[in-house]
Design a protein around this motif. Sequence first.
Motif, PDB file in Angstrom:
ATOM      1  N   GLU A   1      34.895  46.351  35.001  1.00 42.74           N
ATOM      2  CA  GLU A   1      35.095  47.474  35.914  1.00 42.74           C
ATOM      3  C   GLU A   1      36.546  47.586  36.368  1.00 42.74           C
ATOM      4  O   GLU A   1      37.028  48.673  36.674  1.00 42.74           O
ATOM      5  CB  GLU A   1      34.177  47.325  37.136  1.00 42.74           C
ATOM      6  N   ALA A   2      37.245  46.448  36.396  1.00 43.12           N
ATOM      7  CA  ALA A   2      38.657  46.436  36.779  1.00 43.12           C
ATOM      8  C   ALA A   2      39.573  46.782  35.610  1.00 43.12           C
ATOM      9  O   ALA A   2      40.798  46.874  35.780  1.00 43.12           O
ATOM     10  CB  ALA A   2      39.042  45.076  37.343  1.00 43.12           C
ATOM     11  N   GLY A   3      38.985  46.954  34.417  1.00 45.99           N
ATOM     12  CA  GLY A   3      39.770  47.336  33.247  1.00 45.99           C
ATOM     13  C   GLY A   3      40.398  46.191  32.497  1.00 45.99           C
ATOM     14  O   GLY A   3      41.264  46.407  31.638  1.00 45.99           O
ATOM     15  N   LEU A   4      39.962  44.956  32.770  1.00 51.83           N
ATOM     16  CA  LEU A   4      40.556  43.792  32.105  1.00 51.83           C
ATOM     17  C   LEU A   4      39.788  43.360  30.871  1.00 51.83           C
ATOM     18  O   LEU A   4      40.336  42.704  29.992  1.00 51.83           O
ATOM     19  CB  LEU A   4      40.636  42.615  33.089  1.00 51.83           C
ATOM     20  N   GLY A   5      38.512  43.673  30.826  1.00 53.29           N
ATOM     21  CA  GLY A   5      37.711  43.249  29.682  1.00 53.29           C
ATOM     22  C   GLY A   5      37.399  41.774  29.752  1.00 53.29           C
ATOM     23  O   GLY A   5      37.052  41.236  30.797  1.00 53.29           O
ATOM     24  N   GLY A   6      37.537  41.093  28.643  1.00 52.20           N
ATOM     25  CA  GLY A   6      37.205  39.672  28.565  1.00 52.20           C
ATOM     26  C   GLY A   6      36.193  39.416  27.460  1.00 52.20           C
ATOM     27  O   GLY A   6      35.581  40.344  26.919  1.00 52.20           O
ATOM     28  N   TRP A   7      35.999  38.155  27.145  1.00 52.33           N
ATOM     29  CA  TRP A   7      35.082  37.750  26.081  1.00 52.33           C
ATOM     30  C   TRP A   7      34.027  36.824  26.682  1.00 52.33           C
ATOM     31  O   TRP A   7      34.208  35.587  26.736  1.00 52.33           O
ATOM     32  CB  TRP A   7      35.861  37.048  24.974  1.00 52.33           C
ATOM     33  N   PRO A   8      32.914  37.411  27.132  1.00 50.54           N
ATOM     34  CA  PRO A   8      31.909  36.629  27.863  1.00 50.54           C
ATOM     35  C   PRO A   8      31.411  35.396  27.123  1.00 50.54           C
ATOM     36  O   PRO A   8      31.235  34.337  27.744  1.00 50.54           O
ATOM     37  CB  PRO A   8      30.788  37.651  28.093  1.00 50.54           C
TER      38      PRO A   8
ATOM     39  N   SER B   1      42.383  26.916  22.995  1.00 53.34           N
ATOM     40  CA  SER B   1      41.529  27.512  21.960  1.00 53.34           C
ATOM     41  C   SER B   1      41.093  28.937  22.283  1.00 53.34           C
ATOM     42  O   SER B   1      40.923  29.747  21.363  1.00 53.34           O
ATOM     43  CB  SER B   1      40.295  26.632  21.724  1.00 53.34           C
ATOM     44  N   ILE B   2      40.918  29.262  23.555  1.00 48.18           N
ATOM     45  CA  ILE B   2      40.453  30.610  23.903  1.00 48.18           C
ATOM     46  C   ILE B   2      41.451  31.686  23.481  1.00 48.18           C
ATOM     47  O   ILE B   2      41.051  32.702  22.879  1.00 48.18           O
ATOM     48  CB  ILE B   2      40.122  30.693  25.407  1.00 48.18           C
ATOM     49  N   PRO B   3      42.764  31.530  23.732  1.00 46.35           N
ATOM     50  CA  PRO B   3      43.698  32.557  23.236  1.00 46.35           C
ATOM     51  C   PRO B   3      43.698  32.681  21.714  1.00 46.35           C
ATOM     52  O   PRO B   3      43.851  33.786  21.172  1.00 46.35           O
ATOM     53  CB  PRO B   3      45.056  32.073  23.753  1.00 46.35           C
ATOM     54  N   VAL B   4      43.530  31.552  21.017  1.00 46.57           N
ATOM     55  CA  VAL B   4      43.506  31.598  19.550  1.00 46.57           C
ATOM     56  C   VAL B   4      42.246  32.291  19.061  1.00 46.57           C
ATOM     57  O   VAL B   4      42.284  33.156  18.178  1.00 46.57           O
ATOM     58  CB  VAL B   4      43.608  30.178  18.962  1.00 46.57           C
TER      59      VAL B   4
ATOM     60  N   SER C   1      45.978  40.728  26.085  1.00 40.03           N
ATOM     61  CA  SER C   1      46.439  39.996  27.276  1.00 40.03           C
ATOM     62  C   SER C   1      45.389  40.010  28.375  1.00 40.03           C
ATOM     63  O   SER C   1      45.117  38.983  29.013  1.00 40.03           O
ATOM     64  CB  SER C   1      47.755  40.594  27.797  1.00 40.03           C
ATOM     65  N   GLY C   2      44.795  41.182  28.604  1.00 40.18           N
ATOM     66  CA  GLY C   2      43.763  41.279  29.627  1.00 40.18           C
ATOM     67  C   GLY C   2      42.554  40.433  29.296  1.00 40.18           C
ATOM     68  O   GLY C   2      41.967  39.790  30.173  1.00 40.18           O
ATOM     69  N   GLY C   3      42.170  40.406  28.002  1.00 40.01           N
ATOM     70  CA  GLY C   3      41.029  39.606  27.579  1.00 40.01           C
ATOM     71  C   GLY C   3      41.270  38.123  27.766  1.00 40.01           C
ATOM     72  O   GLY C   3      40.393  37.389  28.244  1.00 40.01           O
ATOM     73  N   VAL C   4      42.468  37.660  27.374  1.00 37.74           N
ATOM     74  CA  VAL C   4      42.806  36.245  27.537  1.00 37.74           C
ATOM     75  C   VAL C   4      42.812  35.868  29.013  1.00 37.74           C
ATOM     76  O   VAL C   4      42.203  34.866  29.429  1.00 37.74           O
ATOM     77  CB  VAL C   4      44.181  35.932  26.910  1.00 37.74           C
ATOM     78  N   ALA C   5      43.506  36.672  29.814  1.00 41.79           N
ATOM     79  CA  ALA C   5      43.620  36.360  31.242  1.00 41.79           C
ATOM     80  C   ALA C   5      42.256  36.357  31.925  1.00 41.79           C
ATOM     81  O   ALA C   5      41.933  35.450  32.700  1.00 41.79           O
ATOM     82  CB  ALA C   5      44.549  37.370  31.917  1.00 41.79           C
ATOM     83  N   SER C   6      41.453  37.362  31.625  1.00 48.25           N
ATOM     84  CA  SER C   6      40.140  37.465  32.258  1.00 48.25           C
ATOM     85  C   SER C   6      39.224  36.318  31.854  1.00 48.25           C
ATOM     86  O   SER C   6      38.529  35.735  32.699  1.00 48.25           O
ATOM     87  CB  SER C   6      39.486  38.798  31.882  1.00 48.25           C
TER      88      SER C   6
END
Length: 272
Positions: A48-55, A90-93, A106-111
Amino acid sequence: MMRRILTGLPLALVVVCLIVQGREWLFTLAVLATVMISLQEYFHISREAGLGGWPWMGYAGAGLLCLGQLIALHRPAFSLSALLLLLVLSIPVAGLATVSDLKKYSGGVASTLLGVLYVGFAFSWIIPLRFRDPAIGKCLTILLFLVVWAGDIFAYAVGRMMGRTPLARTISPKKTVEGAIAGLAGGILVAWGFSHWFWQTGDQKTVILIGGIVALAGQAGDLVESALKRAANLKDSGTILPGHGGMLDRIDSLLFAAPTLWLVWHLKDFWH
């Protein structure tokens, strides 16, 4: 208010039962379930904040950290720091193979990393807090919840009745300085009562001081989650707990209070 009470009292009873019983696997299972539900709500806030992420990475990383805490209790050679470092690298890779639009990388990694650390890693410290030294750990964990609950109740009640001065207007307009002071006082009062009537083997002055620090940490955790929800324009993290919102809304204070209690308890000898 009645919905909060009808939900809160049975939930508090379940928590106390989980703390008092001595089965590590059952306690860890409850921690894992809490973390997974909270992470689901966290990633909803993140989207909802527009960052996304990989649950799925967040679930796996947070679950491994919780299990790592349990393993470390029985295998001192196991390095939780190494596991944490492995996840951070490992998560950024892994994200490179997941994202198709690099503008969202960037948003996905940070989130995702924030979710693993903020929800999974922070809450996982309640496992060693309870079982590193089972006898003392039971009292410490009960103290943790009593201080956080008292802080929430006192802050809510006094803030509604006589709160006038905004504490953090842009983050949570309803939170007041008067409520925050009452929450701190409530945490200290409960810590004193617990050390005086129940935990009589504990150093009372130390327990009271720790209670105050934990109460402040809990308020910080509450504000952090409020800021995340405000950025996403959400009132609650979820609806799983009638009258309380989501699971993340219930453990936001504990995410800061639990590791803080673990830390100050193991550093207490430095101020003696």
